[in-house]
Write a protein that holds these residues in place. Structure first.
Motif, mmCIF file in Angstrom:
data_model
loop_
_atom_site.group_PDB
_atom_site.id
_atom_site.type_symbol
_atom_site.label_atom_id
_atom_site.label_comp_id
_atom_site.label_asym_id
_atom_site.label_seq_id
_atom_site.Cartn_x
_atom_site.Cartn_y
_atom_site.Cartn_z
ATOM 1 N N LEU A 105 0.815 -1.218 0.000
ATOM 2 C CA LEU A 105 0.000 0.000 0.000
ATOM 3 C C LEU A 105 0.849 1.268 0.000
ATOM 4 C CD1 LEU A 105 -2.736 -1.149 2.545
ATOM 5 C CD2 LEU A 105 -2.888 -1.119 0.045
ATOM 6 N N GLY A 106 2.161 1.105 -0.022
ATOM 7 C CA GLY A 106 3.041 2.262 -0.129
ATOM 8 C C GLY A 106 3.391 2.889 1.211
ATOM 9 N N ARG A 107 4.116 4.003 1.130
ATOM 10 C CA ARG A 107 4.542 4.736 2.316
ATOM 11 C C ARG A 107 3.310 5.405 2.945
ATOM 12 N NH1 ARG A 107 9.472 6.969 4.045
ATOM 13 N NH2 ARG A 107 9.255 8.818 5.369
ATOM 14 N N PRO A 108 3.015 5.082 4.208
ATOM 15 C CA PRO A 108 1.762 5.560 4.787
ATOM 16 C C PRO A 108 1.857 6.945 5.414
ATOM 17 C CG PRO A 108 2.819 4.075 6.319
ATOM 18 C CD PRO A 108 3.686 4.099 5.074
ATOM 19 N N ARG A 109 0.702 7.613 5.456
ATOM 20 C CA ARG A 109 0.544 8.865 6.181
ATOM 21 C C ARG A 109 -0.051 8.514 7.555
ATOM 22 N NH1 ARG A 109 -1.238 9.605 0.929
ATOM 23 N NH2 ARG A 109 -3.420 9.321 1.528
ATOM 24 N N VAL A 110 0.701 8.819 8.607
ATOM 25 C CA VAL A 110 0.390 8.354 9.956
ATOM 26 C C VAL A 110 -0.025 9.535 10.831
ATOM 27 C CG1 VAL A 110 1.234 7.066 11.953
ATOM 28 C CG2 VAL A 110 2.132 6.548 9.662
ATOM 29 N N ALA A 111 -1.239 9.492 11.354
ATOM 30 C CA ALA A 111 -1.733 10.529 12.261
ATOM 31 C C ALA A 111 -1.673 10.024 13.693
ATOM 32 C CB ALA A 111 -3.163 10.914 11.899
ATOM 33 N N ILE A 112 -0.962 10.738 14.555
ATOM 34 C CA ILE A 112 -0.917 10.420 15.976
ATOM 35 C C ILE A 112 -2.054 11.209 16.642
ATOM 36 C CG2 ILE A 112 0.541 10.188 17.989
ATOM 37 C CD1 ILE A 112 1.676 8.851 15.466
ATOM 38 N N LEU A 113 -3.076 10.508 17.088
ATOM 39 C CA LEU A 113 -4.305 11.157 17.520
ATOM 40 C C LEU A 113 -4.259 11.620 18.972
ATOM 41 C CD1 LEU A 113 -7.083 8.841 16.007
ATOM 42 C CD2 LEU A 113 -6.101 10.927 15.027
ATOM 43 N N SER A 114 -4.959 12.703 19.212
ATOM 44 C CA SER A 114 -5.273 13.175 20.558
ATOM 45 C C SER A 114 -6.609 13.907 20.457
ATOM 46 C CB SER A 114 -4.171 14.078 21.099
ATOM 47 O OG SER A 114 -4.419 14.406 22.456
ATOM 48 N N ALA A 115 -6.981 14.606 21.516
ATOM 49 C CA ALA A 115 -8.235 15.358 21.491
ATOM 50 C C ALA A 115 -8.080 16.700 20.801
ATOM 51 C CB ALA A 115 -8.755 15.567 22.916
ATOM 52 N N VAL A 116 -6.843 17.187 20.713
ATOM 53 C CA VAL A 116 -6.564 18.499 20.117
ATOM 54 C C VAL A 116 -5.328 18.372 19.239
ATOM 55 C CG1 VAL A 116 -7.605 19.802 22.011
ATOM 56 C CG2 VAL A 116 -5.170 19.202 22.114
ATOM 57 N N GLU A 117 -5.076 19.429 18.466
ATOM 58 C CA GLU A 117 -3.944 19.403 17.559
ATOM 59 C C GLU A 117 -2.768 20.257 18.027
ATOM 60 O OE1 GLU A 117 -6.725 22.626 16.605
ATOM 61 O OE2 GLU A 117 -6.970 20.456 16.808
ATOM 62 N N THR A 118 -2.850 20.754 19.244
ATOM 63 C CA THR A 118 -1.746 21.535 19.800
ATOM 64 C C THR A 118 -1.137 20.798 20.982
ATOM 65 O OG1 THR A 118 -3.359 22.750 21.155
ATOM 66 C CG2 THR A 118 -2.671 23.767 19.074
ATOM 67 N N VAL A 119 0.151 21.014 21.195
ATOM 68 C CA VAL A 119 0.850 20.352 22.297
ATOM 69 C C VAL A 119 0.562 21.101 23.589
ATOM 70 C CG1 VAL A 119 3.098 19.673 23.205
ATOM 71 C CG2 VAL A 119 2.668 19.562 20.739
ATOM 72 N N THR A 120 0.078 20.367 24.588
ATOM 73 C CA THR A 120 -0.242 20.977 25.872
ATOM 74 C C THR A 120 0.080 20.010 26.998
ATOM 75 O OG1 THR A 120 -2.051 21.804 27.262
ATOM 76 C CG2 THR A 120 -2.647 20.237 25.561
ATOM 77 N N THR A 121 0.638 20.530 28.076
ATOM 78 C CA THR A 121 1.023 19.671 29.202
ATOM 79 C C THR A 121 -0.185 19.053 29.887
ATOM 80 O OG1 THR A 121 1.077 21.614 30.645
ATOM 81 C CG2 THR A 121 3.156 20.930 29.639
ATOM 82 N N SER A 122 -1.359 19.646 29.728
ATOM 83 C CA SER A 122 -2.545 19.107 30.385
ATOM 84 C C SER A 122 -3.086 17.859 29.700
ATOM 85 C CB SER A 122 -3.649 20.178 30.448
ATOM 86 O OG SER A 122 -4.021 20.591 29.147
ATOM 87 N N ILE A 123 -2.621 17.556 28.492
ATOM 88 C CA ILE A 123 -3.033 16.342 27.775
ATOM 89 C C ILE A 123 -1.757 15.598 27.383
ATOM 90 C CG2 ILE A 123 -4.360 15.370 25.857
ATOM 91 C CD1 ILE A 123 -5.966 17.918 25.723
ATOM 92 N N PRO A 124 -1.332 14.634 28.192
ATOM 93 C CA PRO A 124 -0.045 13.971 27.953
ATOM 94 C C PRO A 124 0.081 13.339 26.566
ATOM 95 C CG PRO A 124 -0.844 13.472 30.163
ATOM 96 C CD PRO A 124 -1.954 14.195 29.464
ATOM 97 N N SER A 125 -1.022 12.880 25.980
ATOM 98 C CA SER A 125 -0.921 12.232 24.668
ATOM 99 C C SER A 125 -0.447 13.203 23.596
ATOM 100 C CB SER A 125 -2.264 11.623 24.258
ATOM 101 O OG SER A 125 -3.270 12.615 24.131
ATOM 102 N N THR A 126 -0.667 14.505 23.787
ATOM 103 C CA THR A 126 -0.160 15.468 22.801
ATOM 104 C C THR A 126 1.362 15.557 22.866
ATOM 105 O OG1 THR A 126 -0.315 17.412 24.277
ATOM 106 C CG2 THR A 126 -2.283 16.836 22.992
ATOM 107 N N ILE A 127 1.918 15.438 24.054
ATOM 108 C CA ILE A 127 3.373 15.482 24.205
ATOM 109 C C ILE A 127 3.996 14.230 23.583
ATOM 110 C CG2 ILE A 127 5.262 15.563 25.871
ATOM 111 C CD1 ILE A 127 3.339 17.028 27.768
ATOM 112 N N GLU A 128 3.376 13.075 23.826
ATOM 113 C CA GLU A 128 3.894 11.831 23.251
ATOM 114 C C GLU A 128 3.769 11.855 21.727
ATOM 115 O OE1 GLU A 128 1.981 8.552 25.199
ATOM 116 O OE2 GLU A 128 3.406 8.634 26.882
ATOM 117 N N ALA A 129 2.703 12.455 21.208
ATOM 118 C CA ALA A 129 2.542 12.558 19.755
ATOM 119 C C ALA A 129 3.671 13.385 19.152
ATOM 120 C CB ALA A 129 1.188 13.181 19.416
ATOM 121 N N ALA A 130 3.968 14.507 19.778
ATOM 122 C CA ALA A 130 5.068 15.347 19.293
ATOM 123 C C ALA A 130 6.396 14.605 19.369
ATOM 124 C CB ALA A 130 5.121 16.639 20.097
ATOM 125 N N ALA A 131 6.590 13.854 20.441
ATOM 126 C CA ALA A 131 7.834 13.098 20.593
ATOM 127 C C ALA A 131 7.959 12.026 19.511
ATOM 128 C CB ALA A 131 7.890 12.463 21.978
#
Length: 320
Positions: free
Chosen positions: A180-206
């Motif tokens: 299926l080729g080179r994939p486009r991968v979205a790391i999901l969270s509730a928002v699209e900005t990095v914020t310390t109050s939502i740890p999954s956003t920090i892990e997504a950025a990492a």
């Protein structure tokens, strides 16, 4: 509008047919079917054999398997049964058949997923590799033109960053291995900005930075992304998100099992999607079916496992 949100030219459910057609051109693979002791799991294995995807080795209590076959009118002629006393023994013996080289795939029957996974991940007798074991749903969503992968929705409950690295890499390798080729991968969270109050956003950025540094390879990552701007070009445009992934994701990486499981089941039961399932990160692909699976979904899961197993033979670097 991007084609990823246009109705499929195959009118909804067409992505599986392509994968099954590819798998039908390959030699069937010996598959240890752990504890096929109900009608759905036994019929699913036999249907996959009739389709030419697998050669089943039925591992379980012989009297129970024969009783199910008789009650359902299923023909077991020429099918090997490996007799075991109970479900835990069935899982252990199925893993042994893989370790012995008698089976190239493993398929879950009517036992609990935890029993299969315990046998697979057993330290000395299992099928461990250097990767974390993870699950991928290969979704065929009626209004999404491409197969949509969702991970992990069945194995890792609250994965840490190291586990998520493997979860992402497993899914990328599967996408590539299926052609299926080179994939486009979205790391999901509730928002699209990095914020310390939502740890999954920090892990997504990492995770995205890990991809930049070569710790994750083979795919284009972006995150954190909320679900809408991961799959809708219009939502991404409104939010001002410009990337190769936003609005066009092919792999959705959930922050945890609860979110991934609810997302996959929402698409299945409210959007009419099909959800084939496979476990990755072990020595061989594991076909993880559910009692709610349709025949088509079971066959698609087997086709995906066969295609990926063959790809790993050709490209040993896939899957770790």
């Amino acid at each position: 509008m991007d084609t990823a949100t246009q109705p499929s030219p195959l009118r909804g459910h067409g992505n599986y047919e392509h994968l099954m057609l590819l798998a039908s051109g390959l030699a069937p693979m010996a598959t240890a079917v752990a504890h096929p002791c109900d009608a759905a799991s036994l019929a699913g294995a036999l249907d996959a054999a009739k389709a030419g995807f697998i050669v089943p080795l039925l591992v379980g209590p012989r009297p129970r398997i024969l009783a199910v076959a008789q009650a359902e009118g299923l023909d077991l002629s020429g099918i090997e049964i490996v007799d075991t006393p109970h479900s835990v023994a069935s899982a252990a013996r199925a893993v042994e058949l893989v370790r012995e080289g008698r089976a190239a795939l493993l398929m879950k029957g009517s036992l609990h997923s935890d029993e299969v996974l315990a046998a697979i991940t057993a330290r000395d007798t299992g099928l461990r590799t250097g990767r974390r074991v993870s699950h991928v749903f290969i979704m065929d969503v009626p209004r999404y033109a491409e197969p949509l992968f969702i991970t992990d929705a069945a194995v890792n409950i609250f994965p840490d960053l190291d586990a998520k690295r493997d979860i992402v890499q497993n899914a990328i390798d599967l996408h590539v291995g299926l052609g299926l080729g080179r994939p486009r991968v979205a790391i999901l969270s509730a928002v699209e900005t990095v914020t310390t109050s939502i740890p999954s956003t920090i892990e997504a950025a990492a995770l995205c930075k890990m991809a930049d540094r070569g710790q994750i390879t083979g795919g284009d990552l972006d995150g954190p992304l909320a679900l809408d701007n991961a799959i809708s070009p219009e939502a991404a445009r409104i939010k001002g998100i410009v990337s190769p992934v936003a609005g066009r994701a092919q792999i959705l990486v959930a922050p945890d099992l609860e979110a991934g499981n609810m997302l996959a089941k929402n698409l299945t039961f409210m959007a009419g999607a099909d959800a084939a399932g496979i476990v990755l990160g072990a020595r061989v692909p594991v076909i993880l079916t559910s009692r709610a699976d349709t025949l088509k979904t079971r066959l698609a899961s087997c086709a995906v496992a066969v295609l990926y197993a063959q790809a790993r033979l050709r490209q040993p670097g896939l899957g770790g």
